[in-house]
Scaffold this motif. Structure first.
Motif, PDB file in Angstrom:
ATOM      1  N   THR A   6       0.837  -1.208   0.000  1.00 51.38           N
ATOM      2  CA  THR A   6       0.000   0.000   0.000  1.00 51.38           C
ATOM      3  C   THR A   6       0.865   1.249   0.000  1.00 51.38           C
ATOM      4  O   THR A   6       0.629   2.206  -0.752  1.00 51.38           O
ATOM      5  CB  THR A   6      -0.918  -0.015   1.220  1.00 51.38           C
ATOM      6  OG1 THR A   6      -1.730  -1.197   1.199  1.00 51.38           O
ATOM      7  CG2 THR A   6      -1.824   1.222   1.230  1.00 51.38           C
ATOM      8  N   THR A   7       1.880   1.265   0.861  1.00 50.86           N
ATOM      9  CA  THR A   7       2.760   2.425   0.940  1.00 50.86           C
ATOM     10  C   THR A   7       3.487   2.668  -0.403  1.00 50.86           C
ATOM     11  O   THR A   7       3.564   3.800  -0.903  1.00 50.86           O
ATOM     12  CB  THR A   7       3.781   2.225   2.050  1.00 50.86           C
ATOM     13  OG1 THR A   7       3.082   2.028   3.299  1.00 50.86           O
ATOM     14  CG2 THR A   7       4.694   3.423   2.172  1.00 50.86           C
ATOM     15  N   SER A  40       2.128   6.371  -7.135  1.00 52.50           N
ATOM     16  CA  SER A  40       1.058   7.161  -7.747  1.00 52.50           C
ATOM     17  C   SER A  40       1.385   8.639  -7.679  1.00 52.50           C
ATOM     18  O   SER A  40       1.215   9.369  -8.658  1.00 52.50           O
ATOM     19  CB  SER A  40      -0.256   6.869  -7.017  1.00 52.50           C
ATOM     20  OG  SER A  40      -1.278   7.739  -7.477  1.00 52.50           O
ATOM     21  N   THR A  41       1.861   9.098  -6.507  1.00 53.85           N
ATOM     22  CA  THR A  41       2.209  10.512  -6.365  1.00 53.85           C
ATOM     23  C   THR A  41       3.312  10.903  -7.354  1.00 53.85           C
ATOM     24  O   THR A  41       3.275  11.960  -7.989  1.00 53.85           O
ATOM     25  CB  THR A  41       2.658  10.782  -4.937  1.00 53.85           C
ATOM     26  OG1 THR A  41       1.605  10.399  -4.021  1.00 53.85           O
ATOM     27  CG2 THR A  41       2.969  12.265  -4.738  1.00 53.85           C
ATOM     28  N   ASP A  59       5.037  13.416 -12.616  1.00 51.87           N
ATOM     29  CA  ASP A  59       5.698  13.267 -13.931  1.00 51.87           C
ATOM     30  C   ASP A  59       4.767  13.629 -15.076  1.00 51.87           C
ATOM     31  O   ASP A  59       5.170  14.318 -16.025  1.00 51.87           O
ATOM     32  CB  ASP A  59       6.183  11.834 -14.080  1.00 51.87           C
ATOM     33  CG  ASP A  59       7.335  11.512 -13.154  1.00 51.87           C
ATOM     34  OD1 ASP A  59       7.957  12.458 -12.640  1.00 51.87           O
ATOM     35  OD2 ASP A  59       7.630  10.306 -12.966  1.00 51.87           O
ATOM     36  N   TYR A  60       3.509  13.186 -15.013  1.00 50.53           N
ATOM     37  CA  TYR A  60       2.571  13.477 -16.098  1.00 50.53           C
ATOM     38  C   TYR A  60       2.225  14.959 -16.160  1.00 50.53           C
ATOM     39  O   TYR A  60       2.056  15.535 -17.246  1.00 50.53           O
ATOM     40  CB  TYR A  60       1.307  12.643 -15.952  1.00 50.53           C
ATOM     41  CG  TYR A  60       1.516  11.183 -16.325  1.00 50.53           C
ATOM     42  CD1 TYR A  60       2.151  10.848 -17.493  1.00 50.53           C
ATOM     43  CD2 TYR A  60       1.056  10.161 -15.498  1.00 50.53           C
ATOM     44  CE1 TYR A  60       2.358   9.516 -17.843  1.00 50.53           C
ATOM     45  CE2 TYR A  60       1.257   8.828 -15.835  1.00 50.53           C
ATOM     46  CZ  TYR A  60       1.913   8.509 -17.010  1.00 50.53           C
ATOM     47  OH  TYR A  60       2.115   7.196 -17.356  1.00 50.53           O
ATOM     48  N   LEU A 100      -4.325  10.009 -10.464  1.00 54.48           N
ATOM     49  CA  LEU A 100      -3.383   9.401 -11.412  1.00 54.48           C
ATOM     50  C   LEU A 100      -4.001   9.255 -12.799  1.00 54.48           C
ATOM     51  O   LEU A 100      -3.379   9.584 -13.806  1.00 54.48           O
ATOM     52  CB  LEU A 100      -2.925   8.035 -10.876  1.00 54.48           C
ATOM     53  CG  LEU A 100      -2.027   7.230 -11.810  1.00 54.48           C
ATOM     54  CD1 LEU A 100      -0.738   7.987 -12.114  1.00 54.48           C
ATOM     55  CD2 LEU A 100      -1.707   5.859 -11.198  1.00 54.48           C
ATOM     56  N   GLN A 101      -5.245   8.785 -12.819  1.00 52.07           N
ATOM     57  CA  GLN A 101      -5.888   8.579 -14.127  1.00 52.07           C
ATOM     58  C   GLN A 101      -6.100   9.910 -14.848  1.00 52.07           C
ATOM     59  O   GLN A 101      -5.914  10.022 -16.052  1.00 52.07           O
ATOM     60  CB  GLN A 101      -7.214   7.841 -13.935  1.00 52.07           C
ATOM     61  CG  GLN A 101      -7.868   7.409 -15.239  1.00 52.07           C
ATOM     62  CD  GLN A 101      -7.035   6.389 -15.983  1.00 52.07           C
ATOM     63  OE1 GLN A 101      -6.599   5.393 -15.380  1.00 52.07           O
ATOM     64  NE2 GLN A 101      -6.798   6.611 -17.262  1.00 52.07           N
TER      65      GLN A 101
END
Length: 1304
Positions: free
Chosen positions: A1089-1090, A1096-1097, A1102-1103, A1250-1251
């Motif tokens: 989980t961590t 994700s962060t 980056d995106y 994220l999405q």
């Protein structure tokens, strides 16, 4: 090699006003084209010369009683006649105003007048022997006595040199036959420059050649019992040369005159039978009488040359009959390449196809009863007929055998005993054959006494022009020579014509027809009065359409038979006096000097003309095919030709040749395979050249007709590439005809030369590429040849073996085909040499031995053809050491180099010897076979395998012993291991049961499954396998294979935590959760989980940064694009190219956009780029001054994204960079897996962020790429439309499935 013929004869009658009046003197007004005559009875007669037509006008000149005109000159500046009289008066008579002024009187009377060429001075001689030179203001410059020794009344003649610096006088006592003197005077001072001794000059005939080279006068040679001679003097008074006029002793030379071009000398003579005008021409140090015009004794004749037209002669009789003759030079070479050169009453006959013999040389002569006026030649089957018009109006016919039988006449003179007795033609010109028994000519009536003795001949109106057809018959049906006595006139018919006839040409497509050209260039077709069935009919003259005529009169006209897309038709060519060559109304060349025609069908009775050959005033010779004339644009080629580039020969131009002799002209061509063009220089020598275009036509024509022998001779003679014989019809077709080729050539030397020249190149597409468009090329050219040399030489070799009897020359030719193959079949060639050597050693049948060369001769031949080292190595390859020694000796090798080596080889066992030879020649496969068959040299064979790894498969086949095979396999594996081919090495090690080496190979390539499998084969213990598994996990992690390390940790080490850790590294989130839940490890779930939250962060950041970079790159692209378009607009406005600007200019244009950088997020406004051109120029000039002498850095080293420098390729680099920023399939899978794991872990908000970040980046990148693709090829700048937001709207796509779910 040219004859002079009458092209046009015009006559006019001057009505004399007093009984007994005769015309004696003449003068020319060149400016107004007028001719003036003076009679003996104080009357001046004027005639205007308009297009050679005389319009008589007469005005009397008042003279004192008993006075008469003795001299006449026209003064151009005063536009008046200067008349000298017997009483000594000099009279100035204005013709236009009809005024007469006596300007002076000279004692003794005026005997002659002569104006200087520049018209500034007038020379006068008197009856008392005084010479006066005065201006036209009647100021006497000087006066002197012509000959102080003569005190009686003198007659004299004056003539000026062409440049006016000298003049000459010829004087003597009046009414006596004593000697006279020729004197040359200086113009400026009046001093006597030179004088001759007293000579028996005939009369006062004297004229200085306009070019100034020599003076002409006549000698009286009665004391020597010889006829008069024409003598030439130089300005120093020395006699230069002379020639006899070939007349009776009583003949008198009255007048001599040069024409204005100094190439013709005319003389009026008086003999017992008639008066005549004779025209001589000088060439090759020989004088030729080219024309003789006879007049009756009662008429008397005078003449003068037209001062502006060198071939226009004006003759007049004492009774006032004026006739103008227009002559043309015609080639003396017939269409069958036979030269017929007229010289007085003889014709010099030379078949140029046999040898080039310039006149006065000839094969033989034809002699006639008097001088020749016109000739025409007609080839009839294998015979030839010549019709000759003589100066007395008679016609003579001679029939000659075929030219190949003319050798019997060599150096002989064939005399025509008499002419046709029942026909007298006078005048008569344009004589032409219509058929083997029909002649056609032109004449006019009631002049110079015609006498047609045929009954029923029609009368023609006075002075009318008409065509006269004459049908002849030969009383003797004999082969070979037939003279005029055998011919008689069967019929003669006349047909009036409306205007003078310029030329006549036989129609090659219709028997008994001819093309008649009338004055002005119009063409009519004349049909003979005799039909094809021999029945008589009326002659017919049909005028053709204007398209078939010429725009102007063309004295040189020729009709040829051509093929236009398979249709035979006549084509008329005409050359006018201005040098324009016409085909109908079309002008092919505007500066043509001569033309002729070439036919490649020499062997056919009806020659089809295939090429036009012409020369120009720029001394260029052009060759055009008839297809180019009919359907091409030869006039453009002639116009665009550059004589300078032709002379330099930078590139081959088969259409144009520079003629090295200035002024040389075409006299004829030799048809067929000879393909020669004959030129004659001004000095008279003949030159034969062979235009490459015609030579290629002759070769290809021979190849199409499968005349290989003729094609070979042409190729050899003219040094054409032998490959044309192979490439023209295609080398595949040539192979099929190789036997025929060898049989026809039948010369082994020629075939050997051909074999040596064959190469893998299609010369019809390279060397003779320009000839590929020739109309004669009937075949389709083959594609790029492959294996051409070997295939062609193999075909020739088979043909030699099958069709040529055995001989040493044949064997050497066969060896040549082997040595010249690609690659050379040297071993096969040496094998044949080896067979010859064995026959020599065994003493084979001598008869068979004579059909082969000696072995040494064969070896020398091969060494001459090929590299000696290659022949020596090929001999070694046959393992014949004796043959190798022969080759080495004949190749001049140092015995110290090859003898020890050959002796060492001779001492080895045969297989080892062959092995060593193979090693030297690099034939490792053969070397391995030989060493393997030797049996005792395994270690050496193994070393050979290790040094040549490609032989390992063959080694496994040759060594059947299991132990040796395992050694070979292990050596092979070691080689593969060294080459880092670990998987293949592992397989080879397994085949040789070298498991330890196999395990190392698998570990080296990271194949953990192979490693653990081999570990099982080695039967390792549990602890050893566990240790090996742990080591593999570390190695796999280092190799970037964490997923494989996770599987090894789980299956072989039992380390669940390590397995999950490796899966997190591999970002296999779903699999990590599955393993954690499978083993109920909450700690591992927390760890997953961590890690997922942190990943994700990071991805969201980056995106987001990627989306920002897309905007910046797009902004930079738009700025660079706008800069390029503005600079292009400025260059176009100034009508310059980018090369006209230096680096400073480009820098200034780029620095205008200095506010835009790679990281600017806004586009630039168009108003910010308004820079003054003059300001930029001043800044650039100042910068150049400051930077003078500096070494400036090039632009190539600057950053592609520099804000102040514009690189041409930056725009495309930005586009490619934007395209490369698209997400890969693995990145998309990673996002999908992480989003799903976050949902499973209850981290919905993180999954949504994220999405959303991923979707935003994908849309921005796609929109930017679409904008670039749509604007890169246009020049439109639209700042409102070309934005990222507008294109995001255009490329908006629906949300992904996960986005939709997360949005809910």
């Amino acid at each position: 090699m040219k004859n002079l013929k009458v092209s046009l004869e015009l006559s006019s009658e001057l009505e004399l006003q007093l009984e007994g009046e005769t015309l004696l003197l003449s003068a020319f007004d060149v400016q107004q084209r007028r001719l003036f005559f003076a009679s003996s009875l104080i009357l001046s007669t004027q005639s205007s010369m308009v297009d050679s037509v005389l319009s008589p006008q007469g005005e009397p000149v008042d003279l004192e009683h008993g006075d008469c005109i003795t001299a006449l000159e026209y003064q151009m500046e005063k536009e008046a006649l200067i008349i000298g009289t017997s009483s000594g008066h000099l009279i100035l008579h204005s013709v236009d105003y009809n005024t007469t002024e006596v300007v002076g009187k000279l004692e003794g009377g005026v005997k002659s007048l002569a104006s200087s060429p520049d018209g500034a001075l007038l020379a006068v001689t008197t009856g008392l022997g005084q010479l006066l030179v005065m201006t036209y203001d009647w100021e006497v410059l000087y006066e002197t006595e012509i000959d102080p020794q003569l005190t009686d009344v003198l007659n004299s003649r004056i003539t000026w040199r062409g440049d006016g610096k000298y003049f000459a006088t010829l004087s003597g006592l009046q009414n006596t036959a004593c000697s006279g003197k020729l004197k040359i005077w200086e113009r400026d001072s009046g001093n006597l420059h030179a004088t001759t001794d007293s000579k028996a000059f005939m009369g006062f005939s004297l004229d200085w050649m306009p070019s100034g080279a020599k003076l002409a006068c006549a000698y009286n040679r009665n004391d020597e019992k010889k006829c008069p001679s024409i003598v030439f003097y130089e300005k120093n008074g020395l006699e230069r040369s002379s020639f006899s006029i070939n007349e009776n002793m009583e003949t008198q030379v009255e007048t001599l005159r040069w024409n204005c071009s100094s190439d013709l000398l005319a003389a009026s003579i008086t003999c017992r039978e008639c008066d005549a005008i004779k025209l001589w021409y000088f060439s090759n140090n020989q004088w030729y009488l080219k024309q003789e015009i006879r007049y009756s004794k009662n008429n008397g004749v005078r003449f003068a040359w037209n001062p502006t037209k060198p071939l226009h002669l004006i003759c007049w009789t004492l009774g006032g009959r004026v006739t103008t003759y227009s002559f043309v030079w015609t080639t003396a070479v017939t269409d069958t390449s036979v030269a017929l050169v007229v010289d007085d009453s003889s014709i010099l006959v030379s078949p140029l196809a046999f040898s080039l013999m310039p006149p006065p040389m000839s094969l033989f002569k034809l002699k006639f009863s008097c001088a020749i006026q016109d000739i025409t030649f007609h080839p009839k089957n294998s015979e030839s007929q010549i019709a000759v018009l003589l100066c007395d109006g008679s016609l003579s016919i001679m029939k000659l055998p075929s030219p190949d039988k003319w050798e019997q006449f060599e150096s002989k003179t064939l005399t025509s005993g008499s002419s046709i007795s029942d026909l007298i033609l006078s005048p008569f010109w344009h004589l032409a054959w219509l058929d083997s028994h029909i002649l056609l000519g032109v004449s006019h009536s009631e002049y110079r006494s015609y006498n047609y003795r045929l009954e029923g001949s029609s009368k023609i109106p006075s002075f009318g022009y008409y065509l006269q057809e004459i049908e002849l018959a030969c009383s003797k049906d004999c082969e070979g020579l037939a003279l005029s006595e055998s011919w008689h006139v069967r019929n003669s018919k006349k047909l009036p014509v409306e205007s003078p006839v310029i030329s006549i040409a036989q129609n090659p497509t219709k028997n008994g027809c001819a093309f008649v050209q009338l004055d002005g260039g119009s063409i009519s077709e004349y049909s003979s009065s005799m039909s094809s069935k021999g029945t008589s009919r009326l002659p017919h003259l049909r005028k053709l359409e204007s398209d078939n005529g010429f725009p102007s009169s063309c004295p040189w006209m020729k009709a040829v038979l051509v093929s236009d897309n398979g249709v035979m038709k006549s084509l008329l060519f005409g050359l006018d006096e201005g040098g324009r060559l016409h085909v109908g109304r079309r002008i092919i060349c505007s500066n043509c000097t001569s033309f002729s025609f070439y036919s490649d069908s020499e062997r056919h009775m009806q020659q089809v003309t295939t090429h036009l050959v012409l020369t120009t005033r720029q001394d260029s010779l052009f060759v055009f095919s008839m297809d180019e004339v009919l359907h091409g644009n030869p006039e453009t080629q002639i116009k665009n030709s550059n004589p300078g580039s032709i002379r330099r020969g930078k590139e081959e131009n088969i259409d144009c040749i520079h003629v090295w002799e200035r002024g040389a002209k075409l006299v004829g061509v030799i048809h067929g395979d000879e393909a020669a063009v004959i030129l004659q220089a001004n000095r008279g020598n003949l030159e034969c050249i062979y235009p490459r275009k015609l030579i290629l036509v002759a070769i290809t024509n021979a190849l199409v007709q499968r005349r290989f022998r003729d094609a070979m001779f042409i190729v050899r003679r003219h040094r054409i590439d032998f490959n044309i014989i192979v490439d023209y019809l295609g080398w595949q077709n040539f192979i099929k005809s190789a036997g025929e080729f060898v049989g026809q050539v039948n010369n082994l030397t020629y075939i050997t030369d051909f074999v040596c020249a064959v190469k893998n190149e299609n010369v019809m597409e390279t060397v003779y590429r320009a000839a590929a468009s020739l109309s004669s090329l009937k075949e389709t050219l083959p594609s790029d040849p492959k294996n051409k040399v070997s295939s062609v030489l193999s075909g020739v070799r088979r043909a030699l073996e099958e069709s040529v009897a055995g001989s040493p020359e044949r064997e050497l030719c066969i060896l040549t085909t082997l040595a010249r193959s690609e690659p050379p079949a040297m071993e096969e060639a040496l094998g044949r040499v080896k067979t010859i050597r064995e026959m020599e050693l065994l003493g084979t049948d001598e008869a068979r031995r004579r059909t082969y060369p000696s072995a040494e001769e064969a070896v020398k031949h091969l060494l001459w053809l090929s590299d000696p080292e290659a022949v020596y190595e090929a001999a070694l390859g046959l393992y014949d050491l004796n043959l190798a020694a022969i080759v080495a000796v004949n190749s001049q090798k140092d015995p110290k180099e090859f003898l020890p080596y050959l002796e060492a080889l001779g001492q080895l066992p045969p297989k080892i010897m062959k092995h060593r030879v193979d090693l030297r020649l690099g034939r490792h496969e053969s070397a391995l076979r030989h060493i393997a068959s030797a049996g005792e040299y395994y270690e050496e064979a193994l070393r050979l395998l290790q040094s040549n790894p490609e032989l390992f498969p063959l080694g496994l086949q040759l060594f059947n012993d299991p132990a040796k095979r395992e050694q070979v396999l292990e050596a092979w594996g070691d080689h593969l291991q060294g080459e880092k081919s670990f998987e293949r090495a592992a397989m080879v090690y397994l085949s040789s049961s070298a498991f330890q080496k196999a395990l190392k190979a698998y570990r080296a390539c990271g194949d953990w499954k192979g490693v653990l499998t081999v570990a099982g084969l080695l039967k390792l213990g549990r602890a050893e396998v566990l240790q090996l598994a742990n080591e593999l996990c570390e190695e796999l992690q280092a190799l970037g294979k964490p997923a494989a390390a996770a599987q090894v940790a789980l299956e072989y080490c039992g380390d669940i935590g390590g397995c999950v850790g490796y899966l997190i590294m591999a970002r296999e989130w779903e699999e990590a959760l599955r393993i954690g839940y499978l083993h109920e490890r909450g700690d591992l779930i927390s760890e997953v989980t961590t890690a997922a939250t942190e990943c994700s962060t990071s991805l969201v950041s980056d995106y987001s940064e990627g989306s920002e970079k897309v905007g910046k790159y797009l902004a930079r692209y738009l700025a660079v694009r706008q800069r390029r378009l503005l600079l292009a607009a400025r260059l176009q406005m100034e009508d310059k190219t980018a090369d006209d600007y230096d680096d400073d200019t480009l820098s200034e244009a780029s620095s205008t956009f200095s506010g835009m950088s790679a990281y600017t997020t806004s586009t630039m406004k168009g108003s910010s780029v308004s820079a003054s051109q003059s300001t930029a120029s001043r800044q650039r000039g100042a910068r150049k001054q400051r930077n003078r002498g500096k070494i400036r850095a090039g632009r190539c080293g600057l950053s592609a994204f520099s804000s102040s420098i514009f690189l041409p390729r930056e725009e495309m680099a930005l586009v490619e960079h934007l395209k490369a920023m698209a997400l890969t399939s693995s990145a998309e899978r990673e996002v999908k897996s992480l989003v799903l794991a976050l949902i499973m872990l209850g981290k919905t908000e993180a999954a949504r962020q994220l999405q959303r970040a991923a979707d935003n980046f994908i849309q921005s990148q796609a929109a930017a790429v679409k904008l670039c693709e749509e604007t890169i090829s246009t020049e439109i700048v639209d700042e409102a439309a070309h934005t990222l937001d507008r294109y995001r709207e255009k490329t908006e796509v629906g949300p992904s499935f996960y986005s939709s779910v997360l949005a809910v």
